[in-house]
Design an enzyme around this catalytic site. Structure first.
Site, PDB file in Angstrom:
ATOM      1  N   HIS A 126       0.944  -1.440  -0.344  1.00 22.44           N
ATOM      2  CA  HIS A 126      -0.086   0.301   0.008  1.00 22.44           C
ATOM      3  C   HIS A 126       0.773   1.020  -0.489  1.00 22.44           C
ATOM      4  O   HIS A 126       1.822   1.599   0.575  1.00 22.44           O
ATOM      5  CB  HIS A 126      -1.071   0.131   1.202  1.00 22.44           C
ATOM      6  CG  HIS A 126       0.158  -0.191   2.301  1.00 22.44           C
ATOM      7  ND1 HIS A 126       0.139   1.063   3.336  1.00 22.44           N
ATOM      8  CD2 HIS A 126       0.032  -1.012   3.497  1.00 22.44           C
ATOM      9  CE1 HIS A 126       1.164   0.934   4.199  1.00 22.44           C
ATOM     10  NE2 HIS A 126       0.709  -0.739   4.338  1.00 22.44           N
ATOM     11  N   ASP A 127       0.338   2.317  -0.653  1.00 26.04           N
ATOM     12  CA  ASP A 127       0.713   3.421  -0.683  1.00 26.04           C
ATOM     13  C   ASP A 127       2.611   3.561  -0.667  1.00 26.04           C
ATOM     14  O   ASP A 127       3.269   4.478  -0.832  1.00 26.04           O
ATOM     15  CB  ASP A 127       0.832   4.102   0.201  1.00 26.04           C
ATOM     16  CG  ASP A 127      -0.467   4.104   1.358  1.00 26.04           C
ATOM     17  OD1 ASP A 127      -0.649   5.343   0.931  1.00 26.04           O
ATOM     18  OD2 ASP A 127      -0.625   3.779   2.377  1.00 26.04           O
ATOM     19  N   GLY A 185       5.451  -1.621   2.398  1.00 28.74           N
ATOM     20  CA  GLY A 185       4.032  -0.246   2.412  1.00 28.74           C
ATOM     21  C   GLY A 185       4.957   1.004   2.079  1.00 28.74           C
ATOM     22  O   GLY A 185       6.173   0.720   2.742  1.00 28.74           O
TER      23      GLY A 185
END
Length: 272
Positions: free
Chosen positions: A120-121, A138
């Site tokens: 994520h991100d 992440g």
């Protein structure tokens, strides 16, 4: 649009009329799939995904899946934004965002080999290659024209500069500045990514300048800020500016050189 009869396109998905969708694939409501994309069999494109043009997604890949974050809840979901001309091989997994408003971002012309992953991100630039099972935790940032070999694992919040190559089975726990080659059970710098730089048209003069800058910053024994200041004054140029900006922005620190290397390797900073 060519859609296999077993594929599922939920109401609310935006799929360009030129897209091809293979057997048993699922495009969730809210997803956007741009012109000329090829979605093969058993692919799942989650609703947070926004995909540009001419991407290929191979068997079993999942794009925009729920972030692997124990604190994730559906209301925290952020998008996965994908550019154009990316190729996702079998069983690639890219998570949607959770922490930043822009979510996970993938640029253009990236090649993701089987079972590679971005958490994520993450922010990924253009023209990168991720070999089999290469893994980004992440919030990892990757520049342009990088090559991450098989089973590379990058710790969360680390940054990989442009034109970097990382050898296979390497754990990266700190930032890797532009133009370098790193390898080892825990990543250590080996020298310049000479082959990559040559392939991308960097001249001998440019490569020499990069070597001089890194020798001054990382191998001279100077304090970091002194080395950065002298490099800026003595070796001005766009490559120097990119190196200095990257290092000054580092929050996790920079990967160091391998201490055990007693003989300069091809492309090493000590090479004359």
């Amino acid at each position: 649009m060519r859609i296999h009869p077993t594929a599922i396109i939920e109401d609310g998905a935006q799929v360009h009329e030129s897209v091809t969708i293979g057997p048993y694939s699922i495009i969730e409501s809210g997803a956007v799939v741009g012109e000329g994309c090829r979605i093969e069999s058993h692919v799942r494109i989650f609703g947070v995904t926004r995909m540009g043009a001419y991407n290929r997604v191979c068997h079993g890949a999942t794009l925009g899946s729920e972030p692997q974050d124990l604190r994730f809840t559906p209301e925290k979901a952020r998008p996965l934004i994908i550019g154009d001309h990316n190729h996702f091989k079998e069983c690639v997994n890219i998570s949607g965002g959770v922490k930043s408003e822009d979510g996970t971002r993938i640029g253009n012309h990236n090649y993701w080999m089987a079972f590679s992953h971005a958490g994520h991100d993450c922010i990924v630039g253009d023209h990168n290659i991720f070999a089999n099972t290469a893994t980004l935790a992440g919030h990892v940032e990757v520049g342009d024209h990088c090559f991450l070999s098989g089973q590379v694992a990058v710790h969360q919040f680390c940054r990989i500069g442009s034109y970097v190559m990382i050898g296979g089975v390497t754990g990266v726990a700190q930032d890797v500045p532009p133009y370098l080659l790193a390898a080892g059970q825990r990543a250590r710098l080996i020298g310049l990514n000479v082959v990559g730089l040559r392939r991308h048209g960097f001249s001998q003069a440019q490569r020499t300048r990069i070597k001089q800058v890194y020798r001054l910053i990382l191998r001279s024994g100077l304090r970091l800020e002194e080395g950065l200041a002298r490099a800026e004054a003595e070796y001005p140029g766009p490559e120097t500016a990119r190196i200095l900006a990257f290092i000054r922005a580092s929050r996790r620190g920079i990967v160091s050189f391998a201490r055990e290397a007693t003989q300069p390797q091809s492309g090493a900073i000590d090479e004359r």
